[in-house]
Design an enzyme around this catalytic site. Structure first.
Site, mmCIF file in Angstrom:
data_model
loop_
_atom_site.group_PDB
_atom_site.id
_atom_site.type_symbol
_atom_site.label_atom_id
_atom_site.label_comp_id
_atom_site.label_asym_id
_atom_site.label_seq_id
_atom_site.Cartn_x
_atom_site.Cartn_y
_atom_site.Cartn_z
ATOM 1 N N CYS A 71 0.828 -1.205 0.000
ATOM 2 C CA CYS A 71 0.000 0.000 0.000
ATOM 3 C C CYS A 71 0.864 1.258 0.000
ATOM 4 O O CYS A 71 1.770 1.391 0.829
ATOM 5 C CB CYS A 71 -0.910 -0.001 1.227
ATOM 6 S SG CYS A 71 -1.967 1.457 1.335
ATOM 7 N N CYS A 130 -3.098 -0.417 8.858
ATOM 8 C CA CYS A 130 -2.272 -1.626 8.904
ATOM 9 C C CYS A 130 -0.949 -1.341 9.618
ATOM 10 O O CYS A 130 -0.438 -0.223 9.557
ATOM 11 C CB CYS A 130 -1.977 -2.125 7.491
ATOM 12 S SG CYS A 130 -3.446 -2.592 6.547
ATOM 13 N N PHE A 145 -23.760 -12.544 23.986
ATOM 14 C CA PHE A 145 -23.185 -11.517 23.112
ATOM 15 C C PHE A 145 -23.486 -11.904 21.657
ATOM 16 O O PHE A 145 -22.616 -11.919 20.797
ATOM 17 C CB PHE A 145 -21.674 -11.378 23.323
ATOM 18 C CG PHE A 145 -21.264 -11.249 24.766
ATOM 19 C CD1 PHE A 145 -21.258 -10.008 25.394
ATOM 20 C CD2 PHE A 145 -20.903 -12.364 25.502
ATOM 21 C CE1 PHE A 145 -20.882 -9.892 26.730
ATOM 22 C CE2 PHE A 145 -20.528 -12.263 26.831
ATOM 23 C CZ PHE A 145 -20.520 -11.015 27.452
ATOM 24 N N ASN A 175 -25.227 -14.019 14.365
ATOM 25 C CA ASN A 175 -24.154 -14.599 13.562
ATOM 26 C C ASN A 175 -23.970 -16.092 13.836
ATOM 27 O O ASN A 175 -23.738 -16.883 12.917
ATOM 28 C CB ASN A 175 -22.845 -13.848 13.834
ATOM 29 C CG ASN A 175 -21.776 -14.128 12.800
ATOM 30 O OD1 ASN A 175 -22.030 -14.098 11.598
ATOM 31 N ND2 ASN A 175 -20.568 -14.392 13.251
ATOM 32 N N ASP A 229 -28.073 -6.657 30.032
ATOM 33 C CA ASP A 229 -26.711 -6.273 30.403
ATOM 34 C C ASP A 229 -25.989 -7.510 30.931
ATOM 35 O O ASP A 229 -26.267 -7.983 32.036
ATOM 36 C CB ASP A 229 -26.762 -5.175 31.471
ATOM 37 C CG ASP A 229 -25.375 -4.721 31.907
ATOM 38 O OD1 ASP A 229 -24.375 -5.251 31.379
ATOM 39 O OD2 ASP A 229 -25.297 -3.829 32.782
ATOM 40 N N CYS A 285 -11.866 -11.683 20.477
ATOM 41 C CA CYS A 285 -11.133 -10.688 19.688
ATOM 42 C C CYS A 285 -10.029 -10.049 20.523
ATOM 43 O O CYS A 285 -9.448 -9.041 20.114
ATOM 44 C CB CYS A 285 -12.082 -9.622 19.139
ATOM 45 S SG CYS A 285 -12.986 -8.709 20.412
#
Length: 450
Positions: free
Chosen positions: A83, A92, A312, A317, A360, A406
């Site tokens: 890039c 990145c 969550f 998904n 919550d 994550c």
């Protein structure tokens, strides 16, 4: 009179001096690590087995930071970044390292964190979930910056650790059709009379077309709307506007929602789709998301009528495919708008063995209507992890837990809780969701042993 020691600030001479250092490893954020005068020195852009010339930028008691000046002896893993904006854009940070080297580093970092902070050294290391290294992002948000003096609007990404906008002409990790729209969009936005009132621009590549979401701080006039409508028709893209209240309005047509397929290689009768409003969170790497969902289904192995809790859950998904496989699924999510969209998705996929709740998940869960004995548990929390939710394991007693993470640090912390409660780590695998960056995602499978 008592005298107190006062540390001397970093002298300009110390910081301006250039040093030759040998890099021995990468830290978990992708910076090279070297040693100098008994201190660890962090060097962004440096790779293991390199000799580099650096300039110190910060001195602390136990460590220092340095700027890479020159690579004197390059690593065999060093490659030329693809890039042209790599050294200025803040997106990145590992384009200078081969893709195989990046993945090897991420896998080693994941294992190191899990062993160090969770004591989790058992289990089988599963093959990493990997995909394309370039043009993998199906969604990105570009910032705008209006210069009052030149009356020019810049479109790009923010610089690293800065609010400055770096104008860009392309993005090597963004889906090619979206990357090709950056320059035309920048030209279009500068032709609008309301360009001083424009916020960010979000680009989305979905299975039912390409989308652009333009944030506005005041209503656009008819001429500006006409220009946007003509652009949408010319480039075959859906454009919608987002106002100050977060409401969305289609340009030149009714608002169309983006749709993604969640499972690959499925007959039409087995397909599962997920639609979302532009403000909802979705995984940006579609190829890896499909592989991640498939692996979660394989590890959980849902059976008809099993009670599975998806915490969550977002817009479904994982919940939607689990229900498609016959399980009785309960999804819980903290963002009300996403719960609403999850219910829309369940209805669109004709799934009735699926119930969604808003709540919550860091609060007291003992009185929640869904709390109770379950067969299996899936967790997909944000970076903060699921520590509070895991305090209720005794009431839920799942035989299996699949944890999608994550953030390896919170995964390690939460894994320690699971291990203490009688679970064993059976599988652990890297998810390379963000090639060319240091970000590490992972999936872990735990099974109850006592």
């Amino acid at each position: 009179m008592a005298q107190f020691f006062k540390a001397k600030p970093n002298s300009s001479k110390q910081l301006s001096a250039k040093l030759s250092l040998s890099v021995n490893q990468l830290d978990h954020l992708g910076a090279g690590i070297a040693q100098h005068q008994g201190k660890v020195v962090f060097i962004p852009g440096a790779l293991p087995d390199e000799t580099v010339t650096v300039q110190l930028t910060e001195q602390k008691k136990n460590y220092a930071r340095a700027k890479l000046i020159k690579v004197d002896t390059p690593s065999s893993e060093r490659v030329a970044p693809e890039c042209p904006h790599y050294h200025t854009c803040g997106g990145c940070d590992l384009q200078h390292m081969s893709l195989s080297g990046q993945r090897e580093h991420k896998e080693a970092a994941l294992l190191d964190i899990m062993a160090k902070f969770a004591g989790a050294e058992g289990g089988t290391l599963s093959p990493a979930l990997t995909g394309e290294g370039w043009h993998y992002r199906r969604r990105a948000r570009l910032a705008t910056l209006f210069d009052k003096n030149t009356k020019h609007l810049s479109l790009g990404f923010r610089a690293a650790s800065s609010s400055n906008v770096v104008p860009i002409s392309q993005c090597q990790v963004l889906a090619k059709p979206l990357s090709d729209l950056i320059v035309p969009f920048a030209k279009l936005l500068n032709q609008l009379s309301a360009k001083a009132s424009l916020g960010h621009l979000e680009l989305i590549a979905a299975d039912n077309g390409h989308f652009a979401v333009l944030r506005i701080t005041k209503a656009l006039n008819d001429k500006d709307l006409a220009k946007l409508s003509a652009f949408a028709e010319q480039h075959q893209i859906h454009i919608c506007l987002q106002d100050n209240e977060g409401q969305f309005q289609g340009v030149g047509a009714e608002l169309v929602l983006p749709v993604y397929q969640l499972l690959d290689d499925k007959a039409e009768s087995d397909a599962v789709s997920l639609s979302f409003t532009p403000g909802n969170f979705v995984q940006v790497n579609g190829q890896i998301n499909k592989a991640m969902v498939a692996q979660a289904m394989d590890w959980l192995a849902p059976a008809p009528d099993e009670r599975i809790l998806d915490l969550f859950c977002g817009m479904g998904n994982f919940s939607l495919p689990l229900a498609k496989m016959g399980a009785d699924v309960i999804g819980v999510e903290g963002v009300a708008e996403m719960v609403t969209q999850a219910r829309v998705n369940a209805k669109a996929n004709n799934l009735d063995k699926l119930t969604f709740y808003h709540g919550d998940l860091s609060a007291d869960l003992s009185l929640e209507p869904w709390m109770g004995k379950i067969d299996k548990l899936l967790l997909d929390p944000a970076r903060a992890g699921a520590f509070e939710s895991l305090q209720w394991l005794k009431k839920m007693k799942p035989r299996k837990v699949v944890y999608v993470s994550c953030n390896p640090a919170s995964l390690a912390r939460d894994s320690a809780v699971l291990l203490e409660r009688g679970y064993r780590l059976q599988q652990l695998g890297l998810i390379d969701m963000f090639p060319q960056t240091h970000h590490i995602e992972a999936m872990a499978l735990f099974e109850l042993t006592k």
